[in-house]
Design an enzyme around this catalytic site. Structure first.
Site, short mmCIF file in Angstrom:
data_model
loop_
_atom_site.label_atom_id
_atom_site.label_comp_id
_atom_site.label_asym_id
_atom_site.label_seq_id
_atom_site.Cartn_x
_atom_site.Cartn_y
_atom_site.Cartn_z
N ASP A 1 33.85 -0.86 0.44
CA ASP A 1 35.02 -1.09 1.29
C ASP A 1 34.55 -1.42 2.71
O ASP A 1 33.64 -0.78 3.24
CB ASP A 1 35.94 0.14 1.29
CG ASP A 1 37.32 -0.18 1.84
OD1 ASP A 1 38.29 -0.11 1.07
OD2 ASP A 1 37.44 -0.50 3.05
N ASN B 1 46.53 2.64 -4.87
CA ASN B 1 47.71 2.56 -4.03
C ASN B 1 48.63 1.44 -4.54
O ASN B 1 48.18 0.31 -4.73
CB ASN B 1 47.31 2.28 -2.58
CG ASN B 1 46.44 3.39 -2.01
OD1 ASN B 1 46.57 4.54 -2.40
ND2 ASN B 1 45.53 3.04 -1.11
N VAL C 1 46.35 -4.87 -0.14
CA VAL C 1 45.82 -6.07 -0.80
C VAL C 1 46.45 -6.16 -2.21
O VAL C 1 46.27 -5.24 -3.02
CB VAL C 1 44.28 -6.06 -0.90
CG1 VAL C 1 43.77 -7.32 -1.60
CG2 VAL C 1 43.64 -5.93 0.48
N HIS D 1 43.16 -2.45 -7.35
CA HIS D 1 41.83 -1.92 -7.01
C HIS D 1 41.85 -0.41 -7.08
O HIS D 1 42.83 0.23 -6.72
CB HIS D 1 41.37 -2.39 -5.62
CG HIS D 1 42.40 -2.26 -4.55
ND1 HIS D 1 43.47 -3.13 -4.45
CD2 HIS D 1 42.54 -1.38 -3.54
CE1 HIS D 1 44.22 -2.79 -3.41
NE2 HIS D 1 43.69 -1.71 -2.84
N ILE D 2 40.76 0.13 -7.55
CA ILE D 2 40.57 1.58 -7.59
C ILE D 2 39.63 1.93 -6.45
O ILE D 2 38.51 1.43 -6.37
CB ILE D 2 39.95 2.03 -8.93
CG1 ILE D 2 40.84 1.63 -10.10
CG2 ILE D 2 39.70 3.54 -8.91
CD1 ILE D 2 40.24 1.96 -11.47
N HIS D 3 40.10 2.81 -5.54
CA HIS D 3 39.21 3.32 -4.49
C HIS D 3 38.36 4.43 -5.11
O HIS D 3 38.88 5.34 -5.74
CB HIS D 3 40.02 3.95 -3.35
CG HIS D 3 40.85 2.99 -2.56
ND1 HIS D 3 40.44 2.47 -1.37
CD2 HIS D 3 42.09 2.48 -2.80
CE1 HIS D 3 41.40 1.68 -0.88
NE2 HIS D 3 42.40 1.66 -1.73
P1 AMP Z 1 44.71 -0.71 -0.17
O1 AMP Z 1 45.16 -0.33 1.21
O2 AMP Z 1 44.78 0.38 -1.19
O3 AMP Z 1 45.39 -1.99 -0.63
O4 AMP Z 1 43.17 -1.02 -0.04
C1 AMP Z 1 42.66 -2.23 0.44
C2 AMP Z 1 41.27 -1.94 0.90
O5 AMP Z 1 40.58 -3.16 1.04
C3 AMP Z 1 41.18 -1.22 2.26
O6 AMP Z 1 40.53 0.03 2.10
C4 AMP Z 1 40.39 -2.20 3.11
O7 AMP Z 1 39.50 -1.56 4.00
C5 AMP Z 1 39.64 -3.00 2.05
N1 AMP Z 1 39.22 -4.33 2.46
C6 AMP Z 1 39.96 -5.26 3.11
N2 AMP Z 1 39.24 -6.39 3.29
C7 AMP Z 1 38.03 -6.17 2.73
C8 AMP Z 1 36.84 -6.94 2.59
N3 AMP Z 1 36.76 -8.20 3.05
N4 AMP Z 1 35.77 -6.40 1.98
C9 AMP Z 1 35.84 -5.13 1.52
N5 AMP Z 1 36.93 -4.34 1.60
C10 AMP Z 1 38.01 -4.86 2.21
#
Ligand code: AMP
Length: 114
Positions: A28, A87, A96, A100-102
């Site tokens: 991330d 999320n 985004v 995606h799985i954090h």
């Molecule tokens: P969410 O808020 O659950 O949609 O998570 C989206 C995640 O994508 C956030 O934790 C951001 O920090 C991460 N993110 C956004 N742009 C990038 C990128 N270019 N490379 C890696 N992570 C990213």
């Protein structure tokens, strides 16, 4: 094309830690813990609640690989550990629109989350 599709296509750089034919894991860009990796399907499912029955095996694959990536990053042992978070939507904190799985680890994580 979403941001994460561009990462899959190598149009945007990312620190990739794992890849196979179905998924990609990368660091991330704004880490919330010493280990913060995003694990995404290559199939552009917008968010978990919009996955379909046909995605069942893919969703299982992602969870299995989350454990494998945790192992790869040295946080799978029970005396360490990790958290997976997905999320969905505004209240969920989604920013985004590509599932995606954090994977968060490397420090004790508070519960409940904020
Ligand atoms: P969410 O808020 O659950 O949609 O998570 C989206 C995640 O994508 C956030 O934790 C951001 O920090 C991460 N993110 C956004 N742009 C990038 C990128 N270019 N490379 C890696 N992570 C990213």
């Amino acid at each position: 094309m979403t941001l994460f599709e561009k990462i899959i296509a190598r149009e945007i750089p990312a620190e990739i830690v794992y890849e196979d034919d179905l998924c990609l894991a990368f660091k991330d860009i704004n880490p919330q813990a010493p280990v913060h990796v995003l694990l995404i399907p290559k199939k552009p499912i917008p968010r978990v609640g919009e996955a379909e029955t046909e995605d069942q095996a893919l969703l299982g694959h992602l969870l299995l690989k989350a454990g494998a990536v945790a192992d790869l990053l040295g946080v799978k042992q029970i005396d360490k550990g990790f958290r997976l978070a997905i999320n969905h939507g505004e209240h969920g904190g989604e920013t985004v629109p590509h599932l995606h799985i954090h994977l968060l680890a490397g420090r004790p994580l508070a519960w409940p989350p904020g």
